[in-house]
Design an enzyme around this catalytic site. Sequence first.
Site, PDB file in Angstrom:
ATOM      1  N   ALA A  63       0.863  -1.181   0.000  1.00  0.00           N
ATOM      2  CA  ALA A  63       0.000   0.000   0.000  1.00  0.00           C
ATOM      3  C   ALA A  63       0.899   1.231   0.000  1.00  0.00           C
ATOM      4  O   ALA A  63       2.051   1.168   0.437  1.00  0.00           O
ATOM      5  CB  ALA A  63      -0.858  -0.011   1.260  1.00  0.00           C
ATOM      6  N   GLY A 109       0.454  -5.103   0.853  1.00  0.00           N
ATOM      7  CA  GLY A 109      -0.706  -5.090  -0.035  1.00  0.00           C
ATOM      8  C   GLY A 109      -0.391  -5.711  -1.389  1.00  0.00           C
ATOM      9  O   GLY A 109      -1.291  -6.230  -2.058  1.00  0.00           O
ATOM     10  N   GLU A 112      -0.941  -9.207  -0.956  1.00  0.00           N
ATOM     11  CA  GLU A 112      -2.371  -9.419  -0.695  1.00  0.00           C
ATOM     12  C   GLU A 112      -3.176  -9.373  -1.998  1.00  0.00           C
ATOM     13  O   GLU A 112      -4.120 -10.144  -2.183  1.00  0.00           O
ATOM     14  CB  GLU A 112      -2.875  -8.388   0.321  1.00  0.00           C
ATOM     15  CG  GLU A 112      -2.286  -8.664   1.712  1.00  0.00           C
ATOM     16  CD  GLU A 112      -2.551  -7.550   2.712  1.00  0.00           C
ATOM     17  OE1 GLU A 112      -2.086  -6.415   2.461  1.00  0.00           O
ATOM     18  OE2 GLU A 112      -3.204  -7.796   3.727  1.00  0.00           O
ATOM     19  N   GLU A 132       4.336  -5.495   7.192  1.00  0.00           N
ATOM     20  CA  GLU A 132       3.565  -4.452   7.878  1.00  0.00           C
ATOM     21  C   GLU A 132       4.006  -4.201   9.315  1.00  0.00           C
ATOM     22  O   GLU A 132       3.957  -3.075   9.792  1.00  0.00           O
ATOM     23  CB  GLU A 132       2.066  -4.787   7.847  1.00  0.00           C
ATOM     24  CG  GLU A 132       1.402  -4.583   6.487  1.00  0.00           C
ATOM     25  CD  GLU A 132       1.473  -5.824   5.594  1.00  0.00           C
ATOM     26  OE1 GLU A 132       2.276  -6.734   5.898  1.00  0.00           O
ATOM     27  OE2 GLU A 132       0.735  -5.883   4.599  1.00  0.00           O
TER      28      GLU A 132
END
Length: 716
Positions: A63, A109, A112, A132
């Site tokens: 992200a 992300g 993911e 993370e």
Amino acid sequence: MSSPISYEIVERVAIVTIDNPPVNALSPAVWEGLDEAVARAAHDPDVAAVVLIGAGSTFVAGADIRIFETLTTRERSLERSAKTHALLARLEDCPKPLVAAIHGHALGGGNEVAMACHYRVATRDAMIGQPEVHLGIIPGAGGTQRLPRLCGPALALEMCTDGKSISASKALASGLLDEIVGGDLRAGAVKFALVRAAASDSHKTRERSDRIVDVAAGVASCERTRAALTKAARGSPAPSAAVDAIQAGIEHGFEIGSRRERELFADCVVSVESRAMRHLFFAEREVAKIPDVPKDTPTRNIRRAAVVGAGTMGGGIAMTYANAGIPVLLKEVDEAALQRGLATIRKNYEATVSKGRMTAEQLEKTMGLITPTTRYDGFDTVDIVVEAVFENMDLKKATFAELGRATRPDCILASNSSTLDIDEFARASGRPALVLGHHFFSPANVMKLLEIVRGRETNRETIATSLRLSKRLSKVGVVVGNCFGFVANRMLAYYMREAYLLLEEGASVPQIDQALTDFGMPVGPFGMQDIAGIDVGARIRQYLKAIGKTRAEGPQSEIPDRLFEMGRYGQKTGAGWYKYEPGSRTRIPDPLIDRLAAEAAAARGLTRAPMSNADIISRIMTALANEGARVLEAGYAIRASDIDVIYCYGFGFPRHRGGPMFYAQTVGLPTVLARVHEYRARFGDYWQPAPLLERLVAEGRGFYTETAGAGVSVGT
Ligand code: 3HC
Ligand code: NAI
């Protein structure tokens, strides 16, 4: 603005390319573009399958971390995560095989998104991870749910709690990847996708349960991980939150697990711990940006190096070069000192071999890069010399004069001095533009910080070369100004001053150390000094006394010098601030120190009284931040965030507190200033507020700008 997502069709396969330099981070435009592109492919009759691929050097590094600054409340975070989860479910529901083609990194992300695809293929050198926790958060885009469903709870727990990436081959073996592509990734992924389209056997990760059929075993695995975390997490709540989210999914299924993930992610993302760690992420990248040293400044290629002095530091510095594959000459005064130094280096490498982190063959190869010598022969072949002789001005000046003669005129001359004036060495060398400090931290082969000390005449090329070299040496190089103790040790003097005074006022050595380790420091001030050597500080004080100076203004405690006189240098002599049994590093409190403290207090007319751990932290951290503000204002540090990086990498300041300047800001600068005034009233005028601190408080500002935690100095 053009879309970061492009769409093209090759052999009935829609290729969706993410092109958002430099690392294809998932900005809102990327998320939106992905959603649209996959929907388009789903409805496109000419398309049988979809490949998702990254442009440039990587798949997706996660992200966009800057976006987290907009998640200022839990509710906002929950709202956004719900949208992201729904978007990923839409990708997963694509009726045509959806293949992620990974090269470079699939992180956070990025992984993911890949796990929401039906298949994952990757190049052999790809790295996959959920980092993370390094940002104080947990995977927030379904990672805690899809990862265990693909590779099983054990590996998922490991990846989500230690944040380390795994190789493509490990990912393949664990089920996270379906294939490693040998040749061209894009072509390989298209071929793979067409086979899957023909087989029409796509499956959704969220509907898989084959890797977690044994719920009891999965839960037990979670409990074991949680128990092991207490120490390793050092105050950051994120790793155990990741375990909670994984456990919820194992026990109650994907939907409930996903909801729990969103809640825990929201708790973490708004936490001060996560803000601190995100701040450090950008701070670490900011340090390499020096206002008057542009990115395109030419740098020298360092092919060979030399180190003068094979003592504690010189040996570690030679190892650092050898570890980076750079051949290094190691010079000592005589054969006996040289052999001692080499034996220590070999012993250190042997310890690494015995831990299985190096092979015997690698040991010999690395040792082979270190050439011992007692002469300056061969110094004319090196590109850089690091001087690490005793901390003595005359000796260092003489050494720099010799180096000026023994090396080529374009050779960089660096000093590992921890306190002395670099400009004096520069003058002695006759080559001031190429002289600077390379201040390593002990043990030099382990600690990541390198203070790059800029002298008055150090040129830009030498600074730029040092910054590039620090990366090659796996160090974080921070450029600092040339003042006594530079940034790290100059500030440390204030940290230690308060520790000594607190002891005299009534706290005990174990209490002060415990307060600091509870705060998150790896070791307290006294334990640290017993490791570093009480003699080191004592010799610096003797030198300063001779030139009429002290390290930090205010009362100078006599206790450290008394310990020095008693030969209590710390662990190396079996006694210092603590006692040690032979061969043991266990700290045993020593009543002698309380007696010395009582005597010192009596001599200064103090009545010793108990104090709280909160008082201890407040005194020490206020002193650190106040001196940090002075260092900043004087321009010895370029940015407040550079000081934070220095403290985290040089002294293990807890990352979840963001460094001493960030911590001060979380306390509130008005509170910090009020404390300085209070201490001044209680203890004396040696407590003076830094003018920068006063100014910032008056103007209602902080040490950083309000943007994305990328600490920008307002002070210099
Ligand atoms: N968001 C925003 N910017 C990022 C970024 C990210 N995820 N990752 C890297 N960048 C920026 C850096 O700040 C840097 O910017 P700068 O040039 O302006 O200073 C630039 O990209 C290049 O980064 P590096 O200097 O770190 O480049 P390297 O080549 O040395 O390393 C990397 C590349 C290994 C990808 C490294 O950048 C990295 O580890 N990135 C962060 C990975 C990460 O933590 N991902 C998880 C994000 S959180 C998440 O995904 C939550 C999700 O679960 C919802
Ligand atoms: P040390 O005493 O362990 O080693 C110094 C070595 O230099 C000795 O082995 C000595 O024989 C050698 N030496 C002296 N003159 C020499 C010469 N002319 N040529 C070759 N070798 C010579 O000292 P240490 O701790 O390694 O410190 C070295 C430098 O590093 C000092 O400037 C110190 O301030 C600095 N430093 C020390 C740190 C520490 O924690 N010990 C941390 C950071 C910097």
